[in-house]
Design a protein around this motif. Structure first.
Motif, PDB file in Angstrom:
ATOM      1  N   UNK A   7       0.722  -1.275  -0.017  1.00 45.92           N
ATOM      2  CA  UNK A   7       0.033   0.034  -0.030  1.00 45.92           C
ATOM      3  C   UNK A   7       0.907   1.195  -0.020  1.00 45.92           C
ATOM      4  N   UNK A   8       0.630   2.277  -0.538  1.00 41.07           N
ATOM      5  CA  UNK A   8       1.139   3.580  -0.720  1.00 41.07           C
ATOM      6  C   UNK A   8       0.225   4.726  -0.392  1.00 41.07           C
ATOM      7  N   UNK A   9       0.326   5.410   0.767  1.00 39.79           N
ATOM      8  CA  UNK A   9      -0.553   6.451   0.928  1.00 39.79           C
ATOM      9  C   UNK A   9      -0.461   7.437  -0.095  1.00 39.79           C
ATOM     10  N   UNK A  10       0.657   7.779  -0.635  1.00 45.10           N
ATOM     11  CA  UNK A  10       0.984   8.855  -1.415  1.00 45.10           C
ATOM     12  C   UNK A  10      -0.085   8.576  -2.836  1.00 45.10           C
ATOM     13  N   UNK A  11       0.045   7.439  -3.257  1.00 52.05           N
ATOM     14  CA  UNK A  11      -0.743   7.118  -4.199  1.00 52.05           C
ATOM     15  C   UNK A  11      -2.386   7.127  -3.943  1.00 52.05           C
ATOM     16  N   UNK A  15       5.705  14.587  -0.404  1.00 52.19           N
ATOM     17  CA  UNK A  15       4.347  13.919  -0.630  1.00 52.19           C
ATOM     18  C   UNK A  15       4.008  13.408   0.697  1.00 52.19           C
ATOM     19  N   UNK A  16       4.870  13.235   1.837  1.00 52.45           N
ATOM     20  CA  UNK A  16       4.389  12.598   3.003  1.00 52.45           C
ATOM     21  C   UNK A  16       3.299  13.573   3.659  1.00 52.45           C
ATOM     22  N   UNK A  17       2.853  13.247   4.697  1.00 50.42           N
ATOM     23  CA  UNK A  17       1.684  13.953   5.717  1.00 50.42           C
ATOM     24  C   UNK A  17       2.285  14.293   6.796  1.00 50.42           C
ATOM     25  N   UNK A  18       1.696  15.083   7.582  1.00 54.90           N
ATOM     26  CA  UNK A  18       2.119  15.873   8.866  1.00 54.90           C
ATOM     27  C   UNK A  18       3.468  16.374   8.931  1.00 54.90           C
ATOM     28  N   UNK A  19       4.078  15.905   9.981  1.00 53.98           N
ATOM     29  CA  UNK A  19       5.430  16.429  10.228  1.00 53.98           C
ATOM     30  C   UNK A  19       6.396  15.878   9.374  1.00 53.98           C
ATOM     31  N   UNK A  20       5.939  14.841   8.907  1.00 51.05           N
ATOM     32  CA  UNK A  20       6.788  14.170   7.467  1.00 51.05           C
ATOM     33  C   UNK A  20       7.140  14.852   6.727  1.00 51.05           C
ATOM     34  N   UNK A  21       6.174  15.795   6.309  1.00 55.12           N
ATOM     35  CA  UNK A  21       6.117  16.698   5.111  1.00 55.12           C
ATOM     36  C   UNK A  21       6.521  18.225   5.412  1.00 55.12           C
TER      37      UNK A  21
END
Length: 528
Positions: A154-158, A225-231
């Protein structure tokens, strides 16, 4: 809207179903008709313990997390009459369930969620589970336990969420009697820091030299493309100690600012190493080579190779001849560094022309040493700047060399002189001839020397001329009866020499004068 009344108060909720995807998320709101809104905070719903009544001080309903992760289709809130707003009962349907898994679940078969129970016994209570539609491409469900599993990475960015249609079917003996129901299960992918920042700003920019310190000249931009603090992206700039740290970079905004004086003539461009780092743990980063070109500002005037130019040219130099070349350089760039040349003074008669582009000085009119012996020209070198022009000046001395281009001239020729015959007190002056030369007295071009031309030895020993003064003397007594008249030929020659000036024709130029000498019988001297 669901409403319920108990005693004298009524509570209502505008939500017929609440999304219960995570603990502590506000999923609905209940309101009291007696005034005031009552917020409903929820946890993951399910299990035996559904929730609790509102806090008497805050009015917030509480829902406990499920311990058994069982499904429920509705939730009932109630309060006692002693609650300040009065007792009430509100029932809200649970329309679907949402579950969260990390996007980097790579081991196929990882469990996502278990199914529920019917509470029935025998085959009628034996439930089999299946996925309806295209859900079976990425997920599978255990037909017996109802456990949902991943079937592919699974890939959240997709795709960040998936909605699965799960069908539960009992196992009645007669297939035609079997009953089934469906439920939507939403799978929410939680972000894993697997994407490094990507630069979206160009890797080339241009900055004018002499830009003030602190000026923002570029903005570095990157996305993750990550979310939250990861972005969350921050920026750093590799230091350039050898170049004096000409720029600083704001770590949060990406603003690139000038930090020292920029001079294109010293450093024409900089290559900066920019690093973009996300806020994940561990953090991921990317680097970019940012080239900063320093744009020229017209801040340098042209400089002549020397301040004074000198040249000596003969006066008979041909029109169009190149005499010399003035040279000026400008360290600026483009139009700011293109130099043009002009004569600004010293040539009122336009005797010269100066090539605007090459700086070659040419003769435009015939020179005449007898008219002008030396020119003092002021020349200007000017750049071609658009906003402003800068210039400098130099002096050019042109000395006009004399050329022996004039013959001596006897203004009084022919001369007539009378000499008394029989004079014994010799030598006797006969006359003095004079020739003039229009050449300059420089290099003796206008100095004249005289000599007698003896034709057929008729005057040898009889007459003599002083080669400097032109004085003619009779060397012996003359006899009118033997010869009443003598015709003398005098040659006047200037003393110009080829070595005196660089001339094309450096030979001496002669002139001829003819004095006539008559004998006077009356013993008188008449000179005309």
């Amino acid at each position: 809207m669901y409403t319920s009344a108990l005693n004298h108060s009524t509570f209502s909720t505008s939500a017929s179903a609440w999304d219960v995807s995570a603990v502590g998320v506000l999923v609905g709101e209940a309101s009291s008709l007696r005034g005031g809104n009552i917020k409903v905070a929820t946890a993951f719903l399910g299990g035996k313990k559904r929730g609790s009544g509102p806090n008497i001080y805050t009015g917030v309903f509480g829902v406990s997390p499920s311990q058994t992760r069982r499904a429920c289709s509705s939730l009932t809130f109630s309060s006692s009459p002693s609650w300040p707003f009065g007792g009430a009962v509100v029932t809200v349907a649970i329309a679907f369930r949402a579950f969260c898994v990390l996007e980097d679940v790579s081991q196929l078969g990882s469990g996502v969620e278990d199914g529920g129970e019917t509470g029935l016994k025998g085959r009628n209570g034996d439930v089999r589970y299946s996925l309806v539609g295209d859900s079976n491409l990425l997920f599978t469900v255990d037909p017996v336990t109802g456990t949902i599993q991943t079937a592919a990475p699974l890939d959240r960015e997709a795709q960040a969420t998936y909605t699965l249609d799960v069908m539960a079917t009992d196992q009645a003996h007669n297939p035609e009697d079997r009953l089934s129901t469906t439920a939507e299960v939403t799978v929410v992918l939680l972000d894993v820091n697997d994407c490094p920042p990507e630069f979206t700003s160009p890797n080339v920019t241009f900055v004018k030299e002499e830009t003030q310190n602190g000026t923002v000249v570029f903005t570095v931009a990157a996305t993750d493309l990550d979310a939250g603090v990861n972005s969350d992206v921050t920026f750093t700039l590799a230091q350039l100690p050898s170049l004096g740290y000409p720029f600083v970079l704001d770590r949060d905004t990406g603003h690139l600012k000038v930090n020292s004086v920029l001079r294109r003539e010293i450093v024409a461009n900089y290559t900066l190493t920019v690093t973009a780092t996300d806020g994940g743990s561990p953090a991921l980063s990317s680097t970019q080579q940012l080239t900063v070109h320093i744009q020229d500002v017209n801040n340098n005037p042209p400089v002549f190779s020397k301040n004074v130019y000198r040249e000596t040219v003969p006066e008979d130099t041909s029109v169009g001849t190149s005499l010399l070349r003035v040279v000026a350089t400008d360290v600026d760039e483009g139009l700011n560094g293109i130099v043009r040349y002009f004569i600004i003074s010293g040539d009122d008669s336009y005797d010269f022309s100066l090539d605007m582009a090459s700086g070659v000085l040419r003769l435009q009119k015939n020179l005449d040493h007898e008219r002008v012996q030396e020119y003092t020209l002021t020349v200007r070198a000017e750049d071609s700047g658009v906003e402003k022009t800068l210039s400098s000046e130099a002096t050019v001395f042109i000395t006009v060399g004399d050329v022996n281009d004039f013959q001596p001239v006897f203004d009084d020729s022919p001369y007539i002189a009378y000499v008394q015959e029989g004079m014994t007190d010799v030598p006797v002056e006969v006359t003095t001839v004079t020739a003039r030369d229009e050449d300059s007295d420089k290099d003796d071009n206008n100095k004249v020397a005289y000599q007698l031309r003896d034709v057929g030895n008729q005057v040898q020993g009889i007459f003599q001329i002083n080669e400097l003064s032109g004085q003619i003397m009779a060397l012996s007594a003359l006899d009118r009866e033997a010869r009443p008249m003598y015709t003398l030929t005098v040659i006047a020659t200037d003393t110009g020499t080829e070595e005196a000036v660089e001339v094309k024709d450096g030979k001496s130029l002669p002139a001829v004068g003819i004095p006539g000498v008559f004998m006077d019988e009356t013993n008188s001297l008449i000179a005309l």
